[in-house]
Design a protein around this motif. Structure first.
Motif, PDB file in Angstrom:
ATOM      1  N   TYR A   1       1.035  -1.736  -0.347  1.00 42.12           N
ATOM      2  CA  TYR A   1      -0.010  -0.295  -0.114  1.00 42.12           C
ATOM      3  C   TYR A   1       1.391   1.264   0.315  1.00 42.12           C
ATOM      4  CZ  TYR A   1      -3.093   3.359   1.301  1.00 42.12           C
ATOM      5  OH  TYR A   1      -4.289   4.741   1.095  1.00 42.12           O
TER       6      TYR A   1
ATOM      7  N   ARG B   1      -0.891  -4.915  -9.701  1.00 45.84           N
ATOM      8  CA  ARG B   1      -2.197  -4.304  -9.150  1.00 45.84           C
ATOM      9  C   ARG B   1      -2.783  -5.291  -8.220  1.00 45.84           C
ATOM     10  NH1 ARG B   1      -7.474  -2.037  -9.016  1.00 45.84           N
ATOM     11  NH2 ARG B   1      -7.605  -1.023  -6.862  1.00 45.84           N
TER      12      ARG B   1
ATOM     13  N   GLY C   1       2.537   2.096  -3.244  1.00 47.45           N
ATOM     14  CA  GLY C   1       1.758   2.465  -4.057  1.00 47.45           C
ATOM     15  C   GLY C   1       1.158   1.209  -5.530  1.00 47.45           C
TER      16      GLY C   1
ATOM     17  N   LYS D   1      -2.661   1.181  -6.403  1.00 47.85           N
ATOM     18  CA  LYS D   1      -3.894   2.729  -6.843  1.00 47.85           C
ATOM     19  C   LYS D   1      -3.264   1.951  -8.044  1.00 47.85           C
ATOM     20  CE  LYS D   1      -1.193   6.389  -4.520  1.00 47.85           C
ATOM     21  NZ  LYS D   1       0.320   7.323  -4.809  1.00 47.85           N
TER      22      LYS D   1
ATOM     23  N   ALA E   1      -1.291   0.721 -11.307  1.00 49.13           N
ATOM     24  CA  ALA E   1      -0.038   0.374 -10.975  1.00 49.13           C
ATOM     25  C   ALA E   1       0.518  -1.203 -11.076  1.00 49.13           C
ATOM     26  CB  ALA E   1       0.192   0.191 -10.172  1.00 49.13           C
TER      27      ALA E   1
END
Length: 196
Positions: free
Chosen positions: A89, A101, A92, A95, A98
């Motif tokens: 987290y 992710r 990043g 997000k 990303a």
């Protein structure tokens, strides 16, 4: 190591029984007369003292095991939280857009469910030790508040407050353990532990 604990208990019980038996027979008839006058048989007074000794050592052993299990479960919860929820987290990775992710969110969801499960187990383990039980009891509501967090993490809906809630509960558990003499250190579980 798993077999050494029951063997040790058996050996202690055997030694206690033998020492009580030897001391009871060493008293001769005077011990039987005293037992007869009080209305107890020699064997019942021997078994009562053995039971008291074994009971006291069993209680101490249960408390020690409760602390050990608490430390193990809380450590796994802390390790999973920091490794697969907090660190990604803060980096990043959760997000939109990303790299990695989706994989990070799936792993965070698994880690969230795993951490919740281990925290519940740690709270249950704490009940076996009076001091630890008092320290952990106020934290059960915080642990329970993490129940639906795994789904939020998996769906990418977790925000700063959600991550902060996880960190807060973990830090509270660590502090409670430390205050009760059961210091918790992070232990990162394997991926198979998360899914198993």
């Amino acid at each position: 190591m798993i077999r050494s604990v029951p063997l040790r208990r058996s050996l202690v019980a055997l030694l206690l029984s033998c020492s009580v038996l030897v001391s009871a027979t060493g008293c001769g008839d005077k011990g039987s007369d005293a037992a007869t006058r009080t209305g107890a048989s020699p064997s019942s007074s021997v078994s009562a003292s053995v039971t008291a000794s074994v009971s006291a050592s069993a209680t101490a052993e249960r408390q020690r095991l409760a602390k050990t299990r608490f430390v193990a479960n809380a450590g796994l919860a802390a390790g999973a939280t920091y490794q697969w929820i907090v660190k990604p987290y803060r980096a990043g990775t959760f997000k939109k857009g990303a790299e990695g992710r989706t994989f990070a969110l799936v792993k965070a969801g698994l880690a969230g469910g795993f951490a919740y499960n281990r925290l519940k187990a740690a709270a249950e383990n704490a009940k076996g030790d009076p001091l630890l039980s008092k320290a952990v009891a106020p934290l059960t509501a915080g642990i329970e508040s993490l129940k639906g967090m795994a789904a939020k993490l998996r769906n990418g809906e977790a925000g700063e407050g959600d991550i902060g809630a996880f960190e807060s509960v973990i830090d509270s558990i660590k502090n409670a353990g430390k205050s009760a003499g059961a210091e918790v250190t992070d232990k990162v579980p394997s991926t198979s532990q998360l899914t198993g």
